[in-house]
Design an enzyme around this catalytic site. Structure first.
Site, short mmCIF file in Angstrom:
data_model
loop_
_atom_site.label_atom_id
_atom_site.label_comp_id
_atom_site.label_asym_id
_atom_site.label_seq_id
_atom_site.Cartn_x
_atom_site.Cartn_y
_atom_site.Cartn_z
N ASP A 190 25.36 37.23 10.56
CA ASP A 190 24.18 36.41 10.81
C ASP A 190 23.97 36.24 12.32
OD1 ASP A 190 22.14 34.60 10.87
OD2 ASP A 190 23.14 33.05 9.71
N ASP A 225 16.95 37.31 13.69
CA ASP A 225 17.80 36.53 12.79
C ASP A 225 18.05 37.29 11.51
OD1 ASP A 225 19.10 34.62 11.33
OD2 ASP A 225 17.52 33.13 11.39
#
Length: 434
Positions: free
Chosen positions: A202, A15
């Protein structure tokens, strides 16, 4: 990923929108923990407890527990990171029950870490001289249902995973992988004006998130989409058979166009009233509820573009390199992954922003810190993203991160497969990233 000695296998979502690393602890008894593998820290000979507790509150859900440190083993040709701090959750909300991974492997920039234990593992790899180059690269299979879903490569970039040239863009935040974006996007050739002027890369987000106003502006400009008020979604008129008739969308990141085809920005989902699965429908992956001046480019964008996340330790400069993905999964054609030093001949240099935030605009990054306009960077500034003997330090962070010369290090280039295409759609924090 293996945690502890001997290694216990757990899955993690890589992440780039989070700094923290955490996995479920053996002490966690919530339903979400019971649905996942847990770390049996008592069975690890290298585990060390810390007298620190933590709580992380996400937009939907939360986790909490205690901090410890242990050895991480990544992939079968192992990258072994010793004394890595991580959170061991002893509580987690139901939002994580259906997450596609056991825990989170944060890959954001160091300044996002609010506490020293949250220092992203990637930067500790740089500190310990474990990587051939201070980069990691992400390739996601364009097929959202593919298993494995893609590949994360630590220490280099794999040219068999992309086509054309890598274009490098200087990051304009100390916390997130944020790049400048033109406020005009294009639906085919028609301009659409937004308030957003920056984009964050992201990998933990399953969709493309914008402010509600900007998301509605883009979707309303796409002929063939209609707003479904009962679901608060924009859906394809006439069903999924009409997806190919939709127009392309073009984003300008630091002046370079990045095109998303309708197959790339439309999601196929099932309508689930109650517990029953009914018809398949297609919706726009551009959704609202995000930051006011920022677009969050999640899995849809990464399935379209190979992404190199790089950090110049000498100048404390993060950059992002982008190139079009190859179209399908296959075993890598490269016996040795290309180091970033050799990618300069493929790149067109660091791109400069096509426009700065308007004068007087209250432009903020995702944490509310004022952003200055990104300095222009020409190709002469691209002097190989390599390690040096200068300090690697982010203001406000501990200064114990020292860059290591390549000659002093056991240089590695390690890849890991993304185990699921889901990319944890349930996991969202207060910044809006999923």
């Amino acid at each position: 990923m293996g945690v502890g000695t001997p290694p216990q296998n757990l899955t993690v979502c890589f992440d780039t929108g989070s700094a923290s690393m955490w996995v479920p602890s053996m002490t966690c008894t919530t339903e979400s923990c019971n649905r996942h593998s847990k770390f049996e820290y008592k069975s690890s000979s290298t585990y060390q407890a810390a007298s620190v507790s933590f709580t992380i509150t996400y937009k939907n859900g939360h986790v909490g527990g205690n901090v410890g440190s242990d050895t991480l083993t990544i992939t079968d040709s192992p990258l072994v990171l010793t004394n890595q701090t991580l959170g061991l959750t002893d509580s987690s909300s139901l939002d994580f029950t259906n997450a596609s991974c056991d825990g989170i492997f944060g890959l954001a920039l160091p300044a996002l870490a609010k506490d020293a234990w949250q220092m992203p593992a990637f930067f500790r790899m740089i500190q310990q001289g474990m990587l051939r180059d201070p980069v990691f690269s992400v390739w996601m299979d364009p097929n959202p249902n593919a298993v494995p879903a893609g590949e994360v490569l630590f220490g280099g970039a794999d040219p068999s995973r992309f086509t054309g040239h890598l274009h490098f863009i200087r990051v304009i935040s100390q916390k997130h992988w944020v790049v400048p974006m033109n406020s005009t996007v294009y639906v085919n050739e028609d301009p659409v004006e937004l308030r957003a002027f920056q984009a964050v890369l992201d990998t933990g987000s399953s969709v493309i998130t914008a402010s509600t106003a900007d998301a509605n502006t883009i979707n309303a400009a796409i002929p063939g989409l209609e707003y479904a008020a009962e679901d608060n979604l924009w859906v394809v008129q006439g069903g999924c058979q009409n997806v190919t008739s939709l127009p392309n969308i073009t984003l300008l990141l630091a002046g370079t166009p990045y095109v998303l085809t309708p197959e790339q920005y439309v999601l196929q989902v099932y309508h689930r009233p109650g517990n029953e699965v009914t018809e398949l429908f297609c919706m726009s992956s551009i959704v609202g509820g995000g930051p006011l001046y920022t677009i969050v480019l999640g899995a849809n964008f990464h399935r379209a573009y190979y992404t190199v996340y790089a950090y110049d330790a000498r100048t404390n400069t993060p950059t992002v390199g982008l190139a079009a993905n190859v179209r399908s999964w296959s075993a890598s054609a490269s016996p040795d992954r290309t180091p970033i030093q050799n990618l300069t001949y493929m790149a067109h240099g660091l791109k400069v922003p096509s426009e700065a935030p308007p004068p007087g605009a209250d432009s903020t990054d995702l944490e509310g810190t004022l952003l200055a306009a990104a300095p222009f960077v020409d190709e002469s500034a691209w002097q190989l993203l390599s390690q040096s003997d200068g300090p690697m330090h982010v203001p406000g962070q501990p200064t114990n991160l020292a860059a290591v010369k390549p000659a002093d290090a056991a240089l590695k280039n390690v890849d890991v497969q993304l185990h699921s295409a889901a990319q944890s759609a349930q996991i969202q924090d207060s910044t809006g990233h999923a």
